[in-house]
Design an enzyme around this catalytic site. Structure first.
Site, short mmCIF file in Angstrom:
data_model
loop_
_atom_site.label_atom_id
_atom_site.label_comp_id
_atom_site.label_asym_id
_atom_site.label_seq_id
_atom_site.Cartn_x
_atom_site.Cartn_y
_atom_site.Cartn_z
N ASP A 100 0.69 -1.27 14.35
CA ASP A 100 1.20 -1.23 13.14
C ASP A 100 1.39 0.44 12.91
O ASP A 100 0.28 1.00 12.73
CB ASP A 100 0.29 -1.82 12.03
N SER A 127 2.34 -2.71 -0.04
CA SER A 127 0.87 -2.37 0.33
C SER A 127 0.54 -0.86 0.76
O SER A 127 -0.76 -0.43 0.80
CB SER A 127 0.94 -3.08 1.66
N HIS A 182 1.30 1.39 8.25
CA HIS A 182 0.17 1.58 7.44
C HIS A 182 -0.83 2.90 7.92
O HIS A 182 -0.84 2.91 9.04
CB HIS A 182 -0.71 0.19 7.22
#
Ligand SMILES: *[C@@H]1O[C@H](CO)[C@@H](O)[C@H](O)[C@H]1NC(C)=O
Ligand SMILES: *[C@@H]1O[C@H](CO)[C@@H](O)[C@H](O)[C@H]1NC(C)=O
Ligand SMILES: *[C@@H]1O[C@H](CO)[C@@H](O)[C@H](O)[C@H]1NC(C)=O
Ligand SMILES: *[C@@H]1O[C@H](CO)[C@@H](O)[C@H](O)[C@H]1NC(C)=O
Ligand SMILES: *[C@@H]1O[C@H](CO)[C@@H](O)[C@H](O)[C@H]1NC(C)=O
Ligand SMILES: *[C@@H]1O[C@H](CO)[C@@H](O)[C@H](O)[C@H]1NC(C)=O
Ligand SMILES: *[C@@H]1O[C@H](CO)[C@@H](O)[C@H](O)[C@H]1NC(C)=O
Length: 416
Positions: free
Chosen positions: A388, A147, A391
C-alpha cells in the site's frame, strides 16, 4: 543541686534542638506544600481546570511561534531529528486503527518516524498540545474526506491525547463520523467520511469500494448539514477521483448517470462545495482549510530510474533535488487553485503535496491493510501486488501536516 531556674534553662536548652528541628521540618513541609500548590495552580492554569474550569485565558502567541511573513513553510527539506521525533509512539496512543500501526504490523525499520520538516525560510513552531486545546476550547474541529484524511485525524488525536488525563477524553463512533471529545475544554476533534466531499454511492462509512463509483456532483446537503457551525473545517478529496480517468456521475438531473472526464467532474464538485461554503460559513468565526493531494509512491522508477518496484523496502526520504511523481495530477492542482481563487471566502490551502512527495519511505507498504484485514504472509511475500503506497504509517507524515495546521491556527489567533 540545680536551681529551679537553671533546671528550666536546661530543659529549654534540651528542648531547643527539638524545637529547631520542628521548625525546620515545618518550614520544609511548608515549602514543599507551597511548591506543590503553586505547581498545581500552574498546571491547572495551563490546563484550565481551576475553579470550575471556565476561566478563559487568551492564547498567547509568542513571536517565534508566528509564521514569518513571506515564509513558505511548504518549501523545505526533511532533516534527521531522532531527539524531538516522533512526538508519540504507536503504543502510547490507544486511538490508532490497525491500518496505520506499521510497527505493530511488523515493520522493523523505524527511521521513517525520525524526520522533521524544516522550511527553508523559517522554523515551524513546536507543536504544543495544551496550546492547541486552549485554542479549541468550546470549539469543534472537523476533518472531512477519505481514509487519508482519517489518518490525519488520528494523528491529531495522538498528538494531543497524552496531555489529557484518563477519563477526560473519549472517542465515539457515529458513522460516518468519529468524535474525539476533550471534556475539560468542551472541545472536539472530529472526522467525517466523505471521499468525494459531494454526495456519492461511497458514503457508507465501511461498505464502499473504489471500483464502483457514482458521484452526485451537485449534491452536498446531506453531508453539509453535519458541517454546519463547525469552527474549524479541514477538507480533503483526491485519490478516490483518480481511480480511472472517467467517472460515473449525475449533474442537474438526479436520474441521468453519465461518464464524466475526472477533471471536469472534480471542477463541478468543487463548485458545489464552494457554493455550500459561501452560503453556510461565517468567515469571522469559522476557519476553513483544504489539504492538497497526498502523493502516492506506486512506481519506483520515478525516483529510482531502472527499477521496477514501488514504495516497498524504502527506508529513506528523497533528500536531493525536487521530486514530483506523476500520481499528483497537476491539472487537478490547477483546478483546486482556480476554485480557491474564485471563492468569496478565505480558504487556507495547506499545500502539503511537495513535502510529502519526498517521503517514499513513509507509506504503510505491506504493514497495512487490504479490504479491512492485515495482509497475509503470502500477500506480504508479494509486495509488488500488495504493498500500500497510498496510506501513511503513524507516527509519520500526517503528524507534519498537523504541525503545519497548528502553525496556521496559531497564526490566525490574532485575527479572530
Ligand atoms: C540518533 O541518531 C544518531 C545519528 O544517526 C545516532 O548516533 C543515535 O544513536 C540516535 N539516537 C537514538 C536514541 O536512536
Ligand atoms: C461547548 O462547545 C459548544 C461548541 O462545540 C458550544 O456550542 C457550547 O456553548 C459550549 N458549552 C459551554 C458550556 O460553553
Ligand atoms: C453494501 O452495499 C451494497 C449496495 O451499495 C449492498 O448491496 C450490500 O448488501 C451492502 N453490504 C453490506 C454488508 O451491508
Ligand atoms: C459507468 O457505469 C456503467 C454501468 O454500470 C459501467 O458499465 C461503466 O463501466 C461505468 N463507467 C466507469 C468509468 O466507471
Ligand atoms: C479530460 O479533460 C482534460 C481537459 O479538460 C483533458 O486535458 C484530458 O485529456 C481529458 N482526459 C481524458 C481521459 O480524456
Ligand atoms: C531491501 O533493500 C535492501 C537494500 O536497501 C536489500 O538488501 C534487501 O534485500 C531488500 N529486501 C527485500 C525484501 O527486497
Ligand atoms: C502547491 O505547490 C506546488 C509546488 O510545490 C505548486 O506547483 C502548486 O501549484 C501549488 N498548488 C496550489 C493550488 O497553489
Amino acid at each position: 543541686m540545680l536551681s529551679p531556674k537553671s533546671l528550666i534553662d536546661r530543659r529549654i536548652r534540651s528542648l531547643f534542638p527539638i524545637l529547631l528541628y520542628s521548625i525546620l521540618i515545618l518550614a520544609v513541609a511548608r515549602l514543599v506544600l507551597d511548591n506543590l500548590k503553586s505547581k498545581q495552580s500552574h498546571l491547572s492554569r495551563l490546563y484550565g481546570m481551576s475553579s470550575g474550569g471556565r476561566n478563559r485565558l487568551p492564547v498567547i502567541v509568542l513571536p517565534e511561534e508566528r509564521i514569518e511573513e513571506g515564509c513558505n513553510v511548504f518549501e523545505g527539506r526533511w532533516v534527521w531529528d531522532n531527539v524531538s521525533y516522533p512526538f508519540y509512539e504507536e503504543e502510547s496512543c490507544a486511538y490508532l486503527v490497525k491500518q496505520t500501526t506499521c510497527k505493530k504490523n511488523g515493520r522493523s525499520d523505524s527511521f521513517y518516524k525520525n524526520w522533521r520538516w524544516q522550511p527553508h525560510g523559517c522554523n515551524l513552531p513546536r507543536f504544543d498540545p495544551l496550546k492547541l486545546l486552549h485554542m479549541l476550547r468550546d470549539k469543534r474541529m472537523m476533518f472531512i474526506g477519505d481514509s487519508l484524511q482519517r489518518g490525519q485525524f488520528e494523528s491529531m488525536i495522538c498528538l494531543v491525547q497524552s496531555v489529557i488525563p484518563e477519563g477526560k477524553k473519549s472517542l465515539q463512533r457515529i458513522p460516518p463520523m468519529k468524535i474525539f471529545r476533550v471534556e475539560e475544554f468542551n472541545a472536539s476533534i472530529e472526522y467525517y467520511w466523505a471521499p468525494f466531499i459531494v454526495e456519492s454511492i461511497s458514503d457508507h462509512a465501511t461498505n464502499h469500494t473504489v471500483h464502483k463509483r457514482m458521484v452526485m456532483l451537485d449534491s452536498i446537503a446531506k453531508h453539509g448539514k453535519h458541517w454546519q457551525g463547525v469552527d474549524i473545517l479541514v477538507f480533503e478529496s483526491y485519490v478516490w477521483w483518480m481511480h480511472n480517468p472517467f467517472i460515473n456521475a449525475t449533474y442537474g438531473s438526479p436520474d441521468k448517470v453519465r461518464e464524466y472526464n475526472v477533471t471536469t467532474a472534480y471542477r463541478l464538485a468543487l463548485k458545489t462545495w464552494a457554493n455550500w461554503l459561501e452560503s453556510n460559513i461565517q468567515p469571522l468565526t469559522q476557519n476553513v482549510f483544504f489539504m492538497s493531494m497526498s502523493p502516492t509512491h506506486l512506481w519506483s522508477w520515478e525516483w529510482k530510474p531502472g527499477s521496477d518496484e514501488n514504495c516497498f523496502n524504502e527506508s529513506y526520504p528523497i533528500q536531493e533535488g525536487s521530486y514530483w511523481g506523476t500520481g499528483s495530477n497537476l491539472e487537478i492542482m490547477k483546478i483546486l487553485h482556480d476554485s480557491l481563487q474564485e471563492l468569496k471566502i478565505d480558504v487556507t490551502l495547506l499545500n502539503i503535496t511537495q513535502l510529502s512527495e519526498y517521503r517514499k519511505d513513509a507509506h504503510t507498504s505491506i504493514y497495512g491493510e487490504r479490504k479491512g484485514k492485515l495482509l497475509t504472509k503470502e500477500q506480504r511475500a508479494n509486495p509488488k501486488s500488495f504493498a500500500d503506497c497510498i496510506h501513511w504509517c503513524l507516527p509519520g507524515v500526517p503528524d507534519t501536516w498537523n504541525e503545519i495546521l497548528y502553525a496556521y491556527l496559531l497564526n490566525h489567533q490574532n485575527f479572530s
